[in-house]
Design an enzyme around this catalytic site. Structure first.
Site, short mmCIF file in Angstrom:
data_model
loop_
_atom_site.label_atom_id
_atom_site.label_comp_id
_atom_site.label_asym_id
_atom_site.label_seq_id
_atom_site.Cartn_x
_atom_site.Cartn_y
_atom_site.Cartn_z
N GLY A 121 -4.61 -0.95 -9.16
CA GLY A 121 -3.59 -1.99 -9.25
C GLY A 121 -4.07 -3.17 -10.08
O GLY A 121 -3.35 -3.69 -10.94
N MET A 157 1.71 -0.19 -1.68
CA MET A 157 2.93 -0.67 -2.34
C MET A 157 3.31 0.04 -3.64
O MET A 157 4.14 -0.46 -4.39
CB MET A 157 2.81 -2.19 -2.57
CG MET A 157 2.57 -2.96 -1.28
SD MET A 157 2.55 -4.74 -1.47
CE MET A 157 4.28 -5.09 -1.67
N SER A 189 -8.55 -1.04 3.36
CA SER A 189 -9.12 -2.38 3.19
C SER A 189 -8.87 -3.26 4.41
O SER A 189 -9.60 -4.20 4.67
CB SER A 189 -8.51 -3.06 1.96
OG SER A 189 -7.11 -3.16 2.09
N ASP A 190 -7.82 -2.93 5.17
CA ASP A 190 -7.53 -3.72 6.37
C ASP A 190 -6.82 -2.83 7.38
O ASP A 190 -6.29 -1.78 7.02
CB ASP A 190 -6.68 -4.95 6.02
CG ASP A 190 -5.44 -4.60 5.21
OD1 ASP A 190 -5.58 -4.26 4.01
OD2 ASP A 190 -4.33 -4.62 5.78
N1 HPA Z 1 0.21 -3.94 3.23
C1 HPA Z 1 0.65 -3.56 2.04
N2 HPA Z 1 -0.17 -3.17 1.07
C2 HPA Z 1 -1.48 -3.15 1.34
C3 HPA Z 1 -1.99 -3.54 2.56
C4 HPA Z 1 -1.09 -3.95 3.55
O1 HPA Z 1 -1.48 -4.31 4.68
N3 HPA Z 1 -3.34 -3.43 2.50
C5 HPA Z 1 -3.63 -2.99 1.27
N4 HPA Z 1 -2.52 -2.81 0.56
#
Ligand code: HPA
Length: 234
Positions: free
Chosen positions: A20, A180, A203-204
């Protein structure tokens, strides 16, 4: 030259990695490719072509979200003849079987976007990965001692949602993570009869609230790029 990409005809390889972030494209070009040549800097959406293990390959940023990715992917396929597109990105995990830093190969991409509702006149389309690229990436990951998750993601149009619990519905239907871009990538690949895959690192985490520290993200990112290069050159 296409509307948003400044490359000359033939300057972009048939296989491309798509992070991205355009600075990630620069990082990949500088750290993985031999003799990288920059073919685009319009809007700072850097794109490069070089060689990896002797084979020609390109890398370019897509920006965040499906509208941005859609512009670049349309032009890469239609105007430059790209045939294999591998997104390398991050996602937010929605289920407990995933942990931060895990690698996920997106087999399918549901979406809350209206883009395919409009395209298919209200009917539903199921954006799906290239099985060949998915298998090649899985093999490349397993060869590195990883056990990647393989399953569905949801490509959302909103990072900041009105309902903070919205993700739980997707999770209850087995969707592993949110990002996304992938639904539009897979839909365009199908439209033009080319191959696409999204390789994502967590990543989260929406269940635990954890996030990966920046330095670890870079280490994981390198692994994901190696897997992506293995798939794109397969
Ligand atoms: N939401 C949307 N896109 C993302 C997220 C998220 O929590 N983490 C990494 N890309």
């Amino acid at each position: 030259m296409s509307t948003h990409i400044a490359a000359a005809a033939g300057q972009i390889a048939e296989g491309i990695l798509l992070p991205g972030d355009p600075l990630r494209a620069k990082f990949i070009a500088e750290n993985f490719l031999e003799e990288p040549v920059r073919f685009n800097e319009i809007r700072n959406m850097f794109g490069y072509t070089g060689r990896y293990k002797g084979e020609r390959v390109s890398v370019m940023g897509t920006g965040m979200g499906m509208p941005s990715l859609s512009i670049y992917v349309n032009e890469l396929i239609r105007d430059y003849g790209v045939k294999r597109l591998v997104r390398v990105g991050t996602c937010g995990a929605m289920r407990k079987e995933l942990a931060v830093r895990d690698v996920l190969l997106a087999m399918s991409a549901s979406t809350d976007s209206a883009v395919n509702k409009v395209r298919f006149h209200g009917m539903d389309y199921a954006p799906t990965a290239s099985f060949r690229l998915l298998s090649a990436a899985r093999e490349a990951a397993v060869a590195r001692g990883l056990a990647p998750h393989v399953g569905g993601v949801v490509s959302s149009d909103s990072f900041y949602t009105e309902d903070p619990d919205q993700w739980k519905l997707w999770a209850s239907f087995g969707i592993l993570a949110v990002e996304m871009e992938t639904a539009e990538l897979y839909t365009l690949a199908a439209k033009f009869g080319v191959e696409a895959l999204a390789i994502l690192t967590v990543s989260d985490h929406l269940v635990t609230g954890e996030a990966t520290p920046a330095e670890e993200r870079e280490k994981r990112f390198r692994t994901m790029v190696e897997i992506g290069l293995g798939a794109v050159l397969s």
